[in-house]
Write a protein that holds these residues in place. Structure first.
Motif, mmCIF file in Angstrom:
data_model
loop_
_atom_site.group_PDB
_atom_site.id
_atom_site.type_symbol
_atom_site.label_atom_id
_atom_site.label_comp_id
_atom_site.label_asym_id
_atom_site.label_seq_id
_atom_site.Cartn_x
_atom_site.Cartn_y
_atom_site.Cartn_z
ATOM 1 N N LEU A 193 -3.992 -6.759 -7.007
ATOM 2 C CA LEU A 193 -4.561 -5.733 -7.889
ATOM 3 C C LEU A 193 -5.310 -4.664 -7.097
ATOM 4 C CD1 LEU A 193 -5.755 -7.973 -10.853
ATOM 5 C CD2 LEU A 193 -3.744 -6.466 -10.780
ATOM 6 N N ALA A 194 -6.019 -5.075 -6.047
ATOM 7 C CA ALA A 194 -6.724 -4.106 -5.202
ATOM 8 C C ALA A 194 -5.734 -3.172 -4.519
ATOM 9 C CB ALA A 194 -7.584 -4.828 -4.159
ATOM 10 N N TYR A 195 -4.639 -3.722 -4.028
ATOM 11 C CA TYR A 195 -3.594 -2.903 -3.394
ATOM 12 C C TYR A 195 -3.030 -1.916 -4.407
ATOM 13 C CZ TYR A 195 0.766 -1.625 -1.087
ATOM 14 O OH TYR A 195 1.793 -0.920 -0.520
ATOM 15 N N GLN A 196 -2.771 -2.404 -5.612
ATOM 16 C CA GLN A 196 -2.212 -1.546 -6.648
ATOM 17 C C GLN A 196 -3.190 -0.423 -7.013
ATOM 18 O OE1 GLN A 196 -1.656 -3.489 -10.441
ATOM 19 N NE2 GLN A 196 -0.051 -2.063 -11.032
ATOM 20 N N ARG A 197 -4.461 -0.759 -7.196
ATOM 21 C CA ARG A 197 -5.464 0.269 -7.540
ATOM 22 C C ARG A 197 -5.588 1.302 -6.418
ATOM 23 N NH1 ARG A 197 -8.155 -4.107 -9.865
ATOM 24 N NH2 ARG A 197 -9.280 -4.529 -7.928
ATOM 25 N N HIS A 198 -5.579 0.831 -5.174
ATOM 26 C CA HIS A 198 -5.697 1.737 -4.024
ATOM 27 C C HIS A 198 -4.507 2.708 -3.974
ATOM 28 C CE1 HIS A 198 -6.426 3.288 -0.035
ATOM 29 N NE2 HIS A 198 -5.190 2.955 0.292
ATOM 30 N N ASN A 199 -3.314 2.192 -4.180
ATOM 31 C CA ASN A 199 -2.120 3.024 -4.074
ATOM 32 C C ASN A 199 -1.928 3.940 -5.272
ATOM 33 O OD1 ASN A 199 -0.999 2.428 -1.480
ATOM 34 N ND2 ASN A 199 -0.718 0.364 -2.243
ATOM 35 N N ILE A 200 -2.458 3.573 -6.410
ATOM 36 C CA ILE A 200 -2.397 4.466 -7.564
ATOM 37 C C ILE A 200 -3.386 5.599 -7.372
ATOM 38 C CG2 ILE A 200 -2.964 4.644 -10.024
ATOM 39 C CD1 ILE A 200 -1.738 1.858 -10.378
ATOM 40 N N ALA A 201 -4.559 5.293 -6.787
ATOM 41 C CA ALA A 201 -5.594 6.303 -6.565
ATOM 42 C C ALA A 201 -5.193 7.307 -5.504
ATOM 43 C CB ALA A 201 -6.912 5.626 -6.172
ATOM 44 N N LYS B 290 -6.259 -11.018 -6.880
ATOM 45 C CA LYS B 290 -7.280 -10.007 -6.616
ATOM 46 C C LYS B 290 -6.778 -9.025 -5.565
ATOM 47 C CE LYS B 290 -11.865 -9.645 -4.589
ATOM 48 N NZ LYS B 290 -12.910 -10.395 -3.912
#
Length: 194
Positions: A185-193, A182
């Motif tokens: 994935l949160a880190y990945q979503r944050h950095n993609i955004a 979790k």
């Protein structure tokens, strides 16, 4: 339960492997040192990149994939093939995109694996009744039988992987792996955004 831990471990370890650790010769040397329980030197602050949790996740994932491929080789499968069969055995019908996500491979790789397994008679592909633009992949009787042939080898490998762990230990491990996934994935979503 063991499959959930095993699958969660593989998902998390592959994320860690792809984003943090590159297994160069130095990494392979470090993995062999870890396997032999040889003490690793630390820096002035007491830290070591080799001792980082990401290293252990990546090293365990790598060795576990090698062990799985060795166990599955007599059955004519690799770990990605086995994961596809296992997912379809549990869920019954999935798209290639779903399979890619669940088996932790790129969609193009999943597509090639599915096509190859259709040729071998293990899977079938049909247009989705809900949306004709998508295809649903299902397990054939031959695919189900191939999966059953692998059960003993996979069970033996899992028993070794979780040796010395109680049911409570496995539950805690699964809980922690899910939390780490979790967070990844949160880190990945944050950095993609961003």
């Amino acid at each position: 339960m063991c499959y959930c831990i095993y699958h969660a471990f593989n998902l998390l370890a592959i994320c860690a492997y792809r984003t943090v650790i590159s297994f160069s010769q130095r990494g392979q040397w470090a993995a062999s040192k870890m396997a032999n329980d040889i003490e690793v030197q630390t820096g002035k602050d007491g830290s070591s990149k080799i001792e980082a949790p990401e290293f252990y996740l990546a090293a365990l994932d790598r060795q576990n994939r090698e062990n799985m491929n060795t166990a599955l080789r007599p059955h004519g499968l690799k770990v990605a093939d086995w994961r596809i069969l296992s997912c379809l055995d549990s869920i019954r019908s999935l798209t290639v995109s779903d399979l890619a996500e669940l088996t932790v491979v790129e969609r193009s790789v999943a597509s090639r694996l599915v096509d190859r397994m259709i040729e071998r008679g293990f899977l079938r592909k049909e247009a989705s009744a809900a949306d004709r633009r998508y295809s649903e992949i299902t397990l054939t009787e031959a695919g189900s039988e191939k999966l059953r042939q692998c059960d003993a080898a996979v069970d033996d490998l899992r028993a070794q992987l979780f040796a010395g762990m109680s049911e409570k230990d496995r539950e805690n491990l699964l809980r922690l792996l899910k939390l780490l996934r979790k967070n990844v994935l949160a880190y990945q979503r944050h950095n993609i955004a961003v």
